[in-house]
Design a protein around this motif. Structure first.
Motif, mmCIF file in Angstrom:
data_model
loop_
_atom_site.group_PDB
_atom_site.id
_atom_site.type_symbol
_atom_site.label_atom_id
_atom_site.label_comp_id
_atom_site.label_asym_id
_atom_site.label_seq_id
_atom_site.Cartn_x
_atom_site.Cartn_y
_atom_site.Cartn_z
ATOM 1 N N LEU A 1 -22.369 29.388 55.308
ATOM 2 C CA LEU A 1 -21.709 29.851 53.924
ATOM 3 C C LEU A 1 -22.878 30.446 53.295
ATOM 4 O O LEU A 1 -22.672 31.487 52.439
ATOM 5 C CB LEU A 1 -21.072 28.872 53.407
ATOM 6 C CG LEU A 1 -19.637 28.186 54.133
ATOM 7 C CD1 LEU A 1 -19.188 27.353 53.110
ATOM 8 C CD2 LEU A 1 -18.714 29.359 54.177
ATOM 9 N N ARG A 2 -24.125 29.653 53.203
ATOM 10 C CA ARG A 2 -25.064 30.303 52.488
ATOM 11 C C ARG A 2 -25.565 31.653 52.879
ATOM 12 O O ARG A 2 -25.948 32.576 52.177
ATOM 13 C CB ARG A 2 -26.334 29.374 52.554
ATOM 14 C CG ARG A 2 -26.000 27.975 51.690
ATOM 15 C CD ARG A 2 -27.402 27.192 51.726
ATOM 16 N NE ARG A 2 -28.040 26.658 52.972
ATOM 17 C CZ ARG A 2 -27.663 25.655 53.616
ATOM 18 N NH1 ARG A 2 -26.827 24.973 53.162
ATOM 19 N NH2 ARG A 2 -28.253 25.337 54.701
ATOM 20 N N ARG A 4 -23.112 33.950 51.865
ATOM 21 C CA ARG A 4 -22.932 33.969 50.291
ATOM 22 C C ARG A 4 -21.738 34.129 49.985
ATOM 23 O O ARG A 4 -21.206 34.847 49.436
ATOM 24 C CB ARG A 4 -23.921 35.341 49.906
ATOM 25 C CG ARG A 4 -25.369 35.386 50.031
ATOM 26 C CD ARG A 4 -26.044 36.599 49.571
ATOM 27 N NE ARG A 4 -27.308 36.484 49.514
ATOM 28 C CZ ARG A 4 -28.374 37.457 49.328
ATOM 29 N NH1 ARG A 4 -27.697 38.314 48.515
ATOM 30 N NH2 ARG A 4 -29.405 37.237 49.429
ATOM 31 N N ASP A 63 -18.014 31.131 49.403
ATOM 32 C CA ASP A 63 -17.796 29.862 49.341
ATOM 33 C C ASP A 63 -16.784 29.326 50.298
ATOM 34 O O ASP A 63 -16.206 30.069 51.122
ATOM 35 C CB ASP A 63 -17.233 29.565 47.923
ATOM 36 C CG ASP A 63 -15.880 30.191 47.456
ATOM 37 O OD1 ASP A 63 -15.387 30.820 48.381
ATOM 38 O OD2 ASP A 63 -15.667 30.478 46.269
ATOM 39 N N SER A 79 -13.333 30.924 50.557
ATOM 40 C CA SER A 79 -12.857 31.883 51.263
ATOM 41 C C SER A 79 -12.795 31.911 52.722
ATOM 42 O O SER A 79 -12.300 32.903 53.290
ATOM 43 C CB SER A 79 -14.017 32.993 51.140
ATOM 44 O OG SER A 79 -14.170 33.115 49.676
#
Length: 361
Positions: A72-73, A76, A78, A81
Motif C-alpha cells: 500500500l505504501r 500510495r 489506503d 481502496s
C-alpha cells in the motif's frame, strides 16, 4: 503468495478493470529464519504439531500484513481502496490421493487475523473445494497463464519453477491442461543450504561448477510420480530431503557440486519430458518463478527442447516473481464474483467450482 520454496511472501496489487490484469505495485517480505524452520519442520510428522502450526500461522499472518502494508505504501493508496486480499497460505501437507486414495491439502495461515491486521477482506482456502469435487486442488494457475501468455497462433507452455515445478499447456485451440512436473527448487535449495549455508543457488552458479551424474539422474527419474498420468500434483510430501538422501545412498563418493548439477538437471529434464509428451507441438516455453533466474536450469531446458523457444514471463511484461501472486489475486476476484476458479481438465475435478472462503475485515 508464499510457495513451496518457503523463502517469503510476494504481493501484488492488481487492477482487473482492463482486458488484461495490470500490476500497479509489488512488494515482498522475507520469512524470518524461525518461521522458515517452523514450516520446514511441519512438512513431516512431529510432536505437538497442532500447537506449532497455530503459532506459525499467527506469525505468517503478521508477515502477510507487513507485506500488504509495504504494498500500500508503494502504491500510495489506503486499505479502503482494495477490494480483497487473496492469501494462499503456506502449504505444509499436500496429499491429493494420487497413490493411496487419501485426499487432503493443508495450507497454514490465519486469514481472520490477517483481515483484522490489514483491515481488508481476505479470501483464502482456495484448494479444498476442488479436492472435495474429486480434483487434485492443484495446479490452480493455468487459467491465468492462458490469459497472460496464450496465443491463437501457436501452442505454448507456461512453466512455473518454484519449490515444485508445474506446466500449463496453452493450445492455439482447445482446452487448457496442466499438472505438476516434479521438484523445482526445493531439492536444490535443501542441498545448497546443507553444504554451503545458502538459501538458494544464485544464478545456478554452483550447479554449473559441477558435473551431471547420469546414473544418479536416471535413479531419480525412476520415481513413479514422473511416469504417472495426469491429473497429478505433488509437493514436499514426496520430494523432500529424505527422498533425496535415499537415492544418494548408492553414490557416497559423489561431490556435492555434482549432486547440485544433477538436481538441476532433474528439474529441467522432468519439465522437458512433460513438454515433449504432453505438448509436442509447443513452440514456446515461458518460464516464471524463482527457477527462471537459474541460468543452469534454463540452459538445460534449451538443450532438452531443441526447436522450442525458451523465454521468461518478463519477455511478456510480467516479472517472474509476480505471476503466482497475480494468480491468487485473480482467484480471489473469481470467488467474490461467484465464478469458478479451477480448470477441471487440469485438476480432475468433477466440474467448475467457486474456490475460496471469505473473511470480512
Amino acid at each position: 503468495m508464499s510457495g513451496t520454496s518457503m523463502d517469503g511472501a510476494d504481493a501484488v496489487l492488481v487492477d482487473f478493470s482492463g482486458a488484461r490484469p495490470a500490476v500497479l505495485a509489488a512488494a515482498s517480505q522475507p520469512f524470518p529464519d524461525t518461521l522458515r524452520a517452523a514450516f520446514g519442520a511441519l512438512q513431516q510428522p512431529g510432536e505437538d504439531e497442532i500447537h506449532r502450526e497455530a503459532l506459525a500461522a499467527n506469525a505468517l499472518a503478521q508477515v502477510y500484513a507487513d507485506c500488504v502494508a509495504a504494498l500500500l505504501r508503494e502504491a500510495r493508496i489506503d486499505a479502503a481502496s482494495v477490494t480483497a486480499i487473496g492469501a494462499h497460505g503456506q502449504t505444509i501437507r499436500h496429499r491429493p490421493g494420487l497413490y493411496d486414495g487419501i485426499g487432503y491439502t493443508r495450507q497454514s495461515q490465519h486469514p481472520a487475523r490477517l483481515a483484522e491486521l490489514a483491515g481488508i477482506d481476505v479470501v483464502a482456502d482456495f484448494r479444498s473445494r476442488d479436492l472435495a469435487a474429486g480434483g487434485q486442488g492443484a495446479p490452480l494457475v493455468p487459467a491465468l497463464h492462458h490469459a497472460l501468455f496464450g496465443s491463437e497462433a501457436e501452442t505454448r507452455v507456461a512453466c512455473n519453477i518454484g519449490g515444485i515445478s508445474n506446466i500449463s499447456i496453452l493450445p492455439a485451440a482447445g482446452p487448457v491442461s496442466g499438472f505438476d512436473c516434479g521438484p523445482g527448487n526445493a531439492l536444490l535449495d535443501y542441498w545448497i543450504g546443507r553444504h554451503r549455508g545458502l538459501a538458494f543457488d544464485h544464478n545456478g552458479d554452483w550447479a554449473a561448477s559441477g558435473r551431471v551424474d547420469a546414473a544418479l539422474l536416471a535413479q531419480c527419474l525412476a520415481e513413479p510420480y514422473f511416469s504417472a498420468a495426469p491429473p497429478k500434483s505433488t509437493g514436499r510430501d514426496l520430494f523432500h530431503s529424505g527422498w533425496l538422501e535415499a537415492r544418494l545412498a548408492a553414490f557416497p563418493q559423489l561431490a556435492p557440486a555434482d549432486v547440485q548439477a544433477t538436481l538441476a538437471a532433474l528439474t529441467a529434464e522432468a519439465i522437458a519430458r512433460d513438454v515433449r509428451s504432453s505438448a509436442p507441438d509447443a513452440r514456446r516455453l515461458i518460464v516464471c518463478g524463482g527457477g527462471a533466474r537459474n541460468a543452469f536450469v534454463m540452459a538445460r531446458l534449451a538443450q532438452a527442447l531443441p526447436g522450442v523457444a525458451i523465454e521468461t514471463s518478463a519477455d511478456y511484461g510480467v516479472p517472474v516473481s509476480q505471476v503466482e501472486a497475480i494468480a491468487f489475486a485473480w482467484l480471489a476476484r473469481q470467488c467474490l464474483m461467484r465464478l469458478p476458479g479451477n480448470v477441471p481438465t487440469v485438476t480432475g475435478a468433477a466440474g467448475p467450482r467457486v474456490l475460496g472462503a471469505i473473511y470480512p475485515r
